[in-house]
Design a protein around this motif. Sequence first.
Motif, PDB file in Angstrom:
ATOM      1  N   GLY A 101     -14.931   0.571   3.954  1.00 35.16           N
ATOM      2  CA  GLY A 101     -15.336  -0.467   3.010  1.00 35.16           C
ATOM      3  C   GLY A 101     -15.401   0.001   1.581  1.00 35.16           C
ATOM      4  O   GLY A 101     -16.104  -0.568   0.762  1.00 35.16           O
ATOM      5  N   THR A 102     -14.691   1.065   1.221  1.00 34.60           N
ATOM      6  CA  THR A 102     -14.687   1.518  -0.178  1.00 34.60           C
ATOM      7  C   THR A 102     -13.325   1.261  -0.805  1.00 34.60           C
ATOM      8  O   THR A 102     -12.328   1.081  -0.112  1.00 34.60           O
ATOM      9  N   LEU A 103     -13.329   1.279  -2.131  1.00 32.63           N
ATOM     10  CA  LEU A 103     -12.105   1.000  -2.870  1.00 32.63           C
ATOM     11  C   LEU A 103     -11.402   2.315  -3.238  1.00 32.63           C
ATOM     12  O   LEU A 103     -12.069   3.281  -3.616  1.00 32.63           O
ATOM     13  N   HIS A 104     -10.081   2.334  -3.112  1.00 33.58           N
ATOM     14  CA  HIS A 104      -9.317   3.568  -3.376  1.00 33.58           C
ATOM     15  C   HIS A 104      -8.140   3.285  -4.297  1.00 33.58           C
ATOM     16  O   HIS A 104      -7.682   2.144  -4.397  1.00 33.58           O
ATOM     17  N   LEU A 105      -7.655   4.353  -4.908  1.00 31.59           N
ATOM     18  CA  LEU A 105      -6.409   4.241  -5.678  1.00 31.59           C
ATOM     19  C   LEU A 105      -5.233   4.316  -4.716  1.00 31.59           C
ATOM     20  O   LEU A 105      -5.243   5.096  -3.756  1.00 31.59           O
ATOM     21  N   LEU A 106      -4.223   3.499  -5.000  1.00 34.15           N
ATOM     22  CA  LEU A 106      -3.037   3.459  -4.137  1.00 34.15           C
ATOM     23  C   LEU A 106      -1.892   4.201  -4.836  1.00 34.15           C
ATOM     24  O   LEU A 106      -1.383   3.748  -5.860  1.00 34.15           O
ATOM     25  N   ALA A 107      -1.517   5.345  -4.278  1.00 35.45           N
ATOM     26  CA  ALA A 107      -0.450   6.174  -4.856  1.00 35.45           C
ATOM     27  C   ALA A 107       0.790   6.091  -3.964  1.00 35.45           C
ATOM     28  O   ALA A 107       0.859   5.250  -3.066  1.00 35.45           O
ATOM     29  N   ARG A 108       1.763   6.939  -4.251  1.00 35.38           N
ATOM     30  CA  ARG A 108       2.910   7.067  -3.344  1.00 35.38           C
ATOM     31  C   ARG A 108       3.148   8.544  -3.069  1.00 35.38           C
ATOM     32  O   ARG A 108       2.785   9.417  -3.870  1.00 35.38           O
ATOM     33  N   GLN A 109       3.744   8.812  -1.914  1.00 38.72           N
ATOM     34  CA  GLN A 109       3.958  10.194  -1.492  1.00 38.72           C
ATOM     35  C   GLN A 109       5.403  10.389  -1.054  1.00 38.72           C
ATOM     36  O   GLN A 109       6.002   9.537  -0.406  1.00 38.72           O
ATOM     37  N   CYS A 110       5.925  11.570  -1.392  1.00 32.23           N
ATOM     38  CA  CYS A 110       7.294  11.909  -1.003  1.00 32.23           C
ATOM     39  C   CYS A 110       7.335  12.258   0.482  1.00 32.23           C
ATOM     40  O   CYS A 110       6.501  13.035   0.955  1.00 32.23           O
ATOM     41  N   VAL A 111       8.280  11.699   1.210  1.00 35.17           N
ATOM     42  CA  VAL A 111       8.363  11.976   2.650  1.00 35.17           C
ATOM     43  C   VAL A 111       8.980  13.356   2.904  1.00 35.17           C
ATOM     44  O   VAL A 111       8.863  13.897   3.997  1.00 35.17           O
ATOM     45  N   ASP A 112       9.624  13.925   1.904  1.00 36.29           N
ATOM     46  CA  ASP A 112      10.237  15.247   2.088  1.00 36.29           C
ATOM     47  C   ASP A 112       9.307  16.385   1.674  1.00 36.29           C
ATOM     48  O   ASP A 112       9.061  17.305   2.441  1.00 36.29           O
ATOM     49  N   CYS A 113       8.768  16.343   0.428  1.00 35.26           N
ATOM     50  CA  CYS A 113       7.991  17.496  -0.054  1.00 35.26           C
ATOM     51  C   CYS A 113       6.495  17.221  -0.113  1.00 35.26           C
ATOM     52  O   CYS A 113       5.709  18.135  -0.344  1.00 35.26           O
TER      53      CYS A 113
END
Lengths: 386, 160
Positions: free
Chosen positions: B29-41
């Motif tokens: 129930g907490t708020l988070h930052l939404l990032a992106r991640q590389c599937v390779d590195c």
Amino acid sequence: MREVAIIGAGMVKFGKVPDYPAAKMGGDAALMALEQAGMKPTQMQATFCGNIGNPPNIGQRVNGEMGITGIPAFNHENACASSSAAFRQAFLSVANDVHDYVIAVGVENMTSHIASGVMSAGPLVLPHGANVEADNGMLMPGVFALLGSHHMAEYGTTEEQFAKIAVKNHAHSVHNPYAQYQKEFTLEEILESRMVCDPLTLLQCCPIGDGAAAVVLTTAENAKKHTTKPIFVAGSVLTSGKYKASVEGPVQIEACARAAKECYETAGVGPEDIDVIELHDCFSIHELVAYEDLGLCPKGEGGRFIDEGLSDYGGKVVVNPSGGLLCKGHPIGATGVAQLVEVVWQLQGVCGKRQVPDAKVGLTHNGGGFGPGNEPGAMSITIVKS
Amino acid sequence: MKIENGELILEPDEITLRPNIFTSAGRNGTLHLLARQCVDCGDISFPPFRHCLKCESDKETVEKVLNNDATLLSYTIARQVMPGFNPNYILAKVRMEDDPTLVLVAQLTDIKPEDVAIGMELTMVPKIIKQLMNGQKVVSYCFRPKDPSKVSLGEGGQSE
């Protein structure tokens, strides 16, 4: 590649002159450079022009003010390194046998386009086009304040050491009639001026201003026909910041260290061989960190370098004899070529009271745009020799 | 602006700094930052990049929910500010716990300037950071001390 030489350099006095159009300033600087080269505008085969915010086709407009038309004009935008990009392309065009005689110009009338809202303050943040950090409250002085705060925590650098750079550059500017401001300040006056972004006070921040500068380039072989004091381009590097390259390890601007290393190798010289540097001191902090990134001193010892006077007359290398961006001014698109103009004049020995004795090798350092991890947009290093 | 069950509820005159930067993602129930991640590195980017700029993989990155914790790398007080901001906010660079190479520029909030110390532990909290010319208020990611004894509500942020 053919060896390239600069045979003429000119600039207008920097200052706040909203009614002096960018193209006219550029034309005046170009005519001065051509006069020094003993050449006519009609002998130029191409114009390379750096600018950010003035009207489109700025190079063609500069040509018009010089009294020529019909030759190619290449217009370059690379934030604060716009005219370094223009100079590099001019250099490449002569080196690669495309043209024999070209002119590189940098122009900016900031006061007119800030007034008209064309340009807003705030950093360029890479690699996003959308300026998230600026929207979040980042400011251009903030970029360097955060770099300075990090440097202080890591290496024990002090506010006074940053301020001493401003003391030095303001003192140099007194002897430069082309500088926007020519006023000496004490360390106390620098430290006590209005705080902008801690620890940066107002007198450690470059001003907004207008100006133009130009250099004429040809081959080293042709140069002999026009001048007894050709200045040879020994190395020219333009690169970009690399994603996350400066967020781990030492507090540095990685692209500067990388570009400098490549430029020293190309020129066949080391940092110990440089007599005079025009360094991108948009804020005092940048100059101190760049001492280290340019290899003038080990990482973390930039504070000691300024304390011991090693970047001043009588030291190891004179940095910013013109007064630098802090005092000579920083009309963005004009800066890169204006740095070259000062270094060329220093190597020609025509700088009067601000002359660096026996200057033979000069370097210019020009960055354009900065990201959240200290990665610059553009980073340009040029080495010239007499 | 309020957070209910981890969802950010905005008033009609409020917007977020960019669309889709916050997520509840079903985490306590907490708020988070939404990032992106590389599937390779594995490199994490925020603001998110479609392609990994670290390894320059040709595969698209995937969504990654950040845990919100960070340490303070450096800070300054912005005395002279852009239109819409209140002066004297604490501008900071923070290193995210999820990826030590992920450095964000954000404002510190709920802290007295004299309590700020480089290296201190922080956690993300959404706050109004400025007001646009059209009157809209902008909600962005700010950071406050993780240590509750260092939290001083209402200090060091922008007035709401």
